[in-house]
Design a protein around this motif. Structure first.
Motif, PDB file in Angstrom:
ATOM      1  N   VAL A 207      29.264  32.865  31.648  1.00 54.27           N
ATOM      2  CA  VAL A 207      28.512  34.080  31.921  1.00 54.27           C
ATOM      3  C   VAL A 207      29.422  35.019  32.694  1.00 54.27           C
ATOM      4  O   VAL A 207      30.214  34.578  33.527  1.00 54.27           O
ATOM      5  CB  VAL A 207      27.209  33.777  32.691  1.00 54.27           C
ATOM      6  N   TYR A 208      29.304  36.295  32.383  1.00 54.99           N
ATOM      7  CA  TYR A 208      30.171  37.303  32.988  1.00 54.99           C
ATOM      8  C   TYR A 208      29.346  38.324  33.770  1.00 54.99           C
ATOM      9  O   TYR A 208      28.171  38.547  33.480  1.00 54.99           O
ATOM     10  CB  TYR A 208      30.962  38.044  31.910  1.00 54.99           C
ATOM     11  N   LEU A 209      29.997  38.945  34.730  1.00 59.87           N
ATOM     12  CA  LEU A 209      29.407  40.082  35.420  1.00 59.87           C
ATOM     13  C   LEU A 209      30.479  41.174  35.501  1.00 59.87           C
ATOM     14  O   LEU A 209      31.442  41.042  36.261  1.00 59.87           O
ATOM     15  CB  LEU A 209      28.918  39.717  36.826  1.00 59.87           C
ATOM     16  N   GLN A 210      30.320  42.183  34.669  1.00 57.89           N
ATOM     17  CA  GLN A 210      31.216  43.331  34.716  1.00 57.89           C
ATOM     18  C   GLN A 210      30.684  44.297  35.757  1.00 57.89           C
ATOM     19  O   GLN A 210      29.549  44.768  35.644  1.00 57.89           O
ATOM     20  CB  GLN A 210      31.278  44.016  33.350  1.00 57.89           C
ATOM     21  N   MET A 211      31.488  44.574  36.757  1.00 54.08           N
ATOM     22  CA  MET A 211      31.066  45.431  37.866  1.00 54.08           C
ATOM     23  C   MET A 211      31.900  46.705  37.850  1.00 54.08           C
ATOM     24  O   MET A 211      33.129  46.650  38.007  1.00 54.08           O
ATOM     25  CB  MET A 211      31.235  44.689  39.194  1.00 54.08           C
ATOM     26  N   ASN A 212      31.236  47.821  37.641  1.00 54.58           N
ATOM     27  CA  ASN A 212      31.895  49.129  37.588  1.00 54.58           C
ATOM     28  C   ASN A 212      31.403  50.011  38.722  1.00 54.58           C
ATOM     29  O   ASN A 212      30.347  49.757  39.306  1.00 54.58           O
ATOM     30  CB  ASN A 212      31.598  49.797  36.247  1.00 54.58           C
ATOM     31  N   MET A 213      32.156  51.055  39.005  1.00 52.89           N
ATOM     32  CA  MET A 213      31.790  52.024  40.048  1.00 52.89           C
ATOM     33  C   MET A 213      31.405  51.294  41.332  1.00 52.89           C
ATOM     34  O   MET A 213      30.362  51.561  41.931  1.00 52.89           O
ATOM     35  CB  MET A 213      30.650  52.906  39.553  1.00 52.89           C
TER      36      MET A 213
ATOM     37  N   GLY B 292      36.268  51.387  41.741  1.00 48.67           N
ATOM     38  CA  GLY B 292      36.976  50.504  40.829  1.00 48.67           C
ATOM     39  C   GLY B 292      36.064  49.520  40.136  1.00 48.67           C
ATOM     40  O   GLY B 292      34.832  49.567  40.278  1.00 48.67           O
ATOM     41  N   SER B 293      36.679  48.602  39.379  1.00 52.10           N
ATOM     42  CA  SER B 293      35.940  47.623  38.589  1.00 52.10           C
ATOM     43  C   SER B 293      36.497  46.225  38.801  1.00 52.10           C
ATOM     44  O   SER B 293      37.680  46.051  39.105  1.00 52.10           O
ATOM     45  CB  SER B 293      36.034  47.968  37.097  1.00 52.10           C
ATOM     46  N   LEU B 294      35.624  45.257  38.640  1.00 48.57           N
ATOM     47  CA  LEU B 294      35.994  43.845  38.622  1.00 48.57           C
ATOM     48  C   LEU B 294      35.110  43.146  37.612  1.00 48.57           C
ATOM     49  O   LEU B 294      33.973  43.582  37.372  1.00 48.57           O
ATOM     50  CB  LEU B 294      35.797  43.185  39.993  1.00 48.57           C
ATOM     51  N   LYS B 295      35.620  42.047  37.051  1.00 49.14           N
ATOM     52  CA  LYS B 295      34.810  41.239  36.141  1.00 49.14           C
ATOM     53  C   LYS B 295      34.817  39.806  36.631  1.00 49.14           C
ATOM     54  O   LYS B 295      35.866  39.180  36.748  1.00 49.14           O
ATOM     55  CB  LYS B 295      35.347  41.313  34.718  1.00 49.14           C
ATOM     56  N   LEU B 296      33.625  39.303  36.932  1.00 50.47           N
ATOM     57  CA  LEU B 296      33.455  37.929  37.366  1.00 50.47           C
ATOM     58  C   LEU B 296      33.127  37.048  36.168  1.00 50.47           C
ATOM     59  O   LEU B 296      32.449  37.489  35.230  1.00 50.47           O
ATOM     60  CB  LEU B 296      32.347  37.817  38.405  1.00 50.47           C
ATOM     61  N   SER B 297      33.591  35.808  36.238  1.00 55.24           N
ATOM     62  CA  SER B 297      33.287  34.824  35.204  1.00 55.24           C
ATOM     63  C   SER B 297      32.737  33.568  35.851  1.00 55.24           C
ATOM     64  O   SER B 297      33.123  33.228  36.978  1.00 55.24           O
ATOM     65  CB  SER B 297      34.545  34.463  34.406  1.00 55.24           C
ATOM     66  N   CYS B 298      31.868  32.895  35.134  1.00 59.48           N
ATOM     67  CA  CYS B 298      31.329  31.629  35.605  1.00 59.48           C
ATOM     68  C   CYS B 298      31.213  30.703  34.406  1.00 59.48           C
ATOM     69  O   CYS B 298      30.485  30.999  33.459  1.00 59.48           O
ATOM     70  CB  CYS B 298      29.974  31.819  36.264  1.00 59.48           C
ATOM     71  N   THR B 299      31.910  29.598  34.471  1.00 59.13           N
ATOM     72  CA  THR B 299      31.861  28.614  33.399  1.00 59.13           C
ATOM     73  C   THR B 299      31.086  27.397  33.860  1.00 59.13           C
ATOM     74  O   THR B 299      31.340  26.865  34.947  1.00 59.13           O
ATOM     75  CB  THR B 299      33.281  28.211  32.980  1.00 59.13           C
ATOM     76  N   ALA B 300      30.148  26.988  33.029  1.00 60.28           N
ATOM     77  CA  ALA B 300      29.291  25.856  33.367  1.00 60.28           C
ATOM     78  C   ALA B 300      29.645  24.650  32.507  1.00 60.28           C
ATOM     79  O   ALA B 300      30.059  24.799  31.357  1.00 60.28           O
ATOM     80  CB  ALA B 300      27.828  26.216  33.167  1.00 60.28           C
TER      81      ALA B 300
END
Length: 119
Positions: free
Chosen positions: A78-84, A16-24
């Motif tokens: 900043v984002y981190l798109q995590m797939n597979m 599956g996939s998840l997308k992390l976000s980080c706001t500074a």
């Protein structure tokens, strides 16, 4: 006060996939490279990916081809798109602002967001 606030973690099945976000907050985001690190159970914190102010990216070998780091300067995010995703990706993921080139130097960390990948 500088804050890095992460969101987007959770439980997902392998593949599956998840997308992390980080706001500074403040000027921290626009002035520095940003990164994602993770710390799995019983492991040391390790680099996942970084992105420079100019958009150059760097990835750990274990996530190349699966994860994508990006930044939106207008949103200080900043984002981190995590797939597979794999079970071994299970960890607490931390956002990082690398101000080591600043005077005085500094590093800021977010509080972490849990990512759990079930097999």
């Amino acid at each position: 006060q500088v804050q890095l606030v992460e969101s987007g973690g959770g439980l997902v099945q392998a593949g599956g996939s998840l997308k992390l976000s980080c706001t500074a907050s403040g000027s921290i985001f626009s002035s520095n490279p940003m990164g994602w690190y993770r710390q799995g159970p019983g492991k040391q914190r390790e680099l996942v990916a970084t992105i420079s102010t100019g958009g150059d990216t760097n990835y750990a070998d274990s996530v190349k081809g699966r994860f994508i780091i990006s930044r939106d300067d207008a949103k200080n995010t900043v984002y981190l798109q995590m797939n597979m995703l794999k079970p071994e990706d299970t960890a607490v993921y931390y956002c990082n602002a690398d101000g080591l080139a600043q005077k005085p130097p500094y590093v800021y960390w977010g509080q972490g967001t849990q990512v759990t990948v079930s097999s």
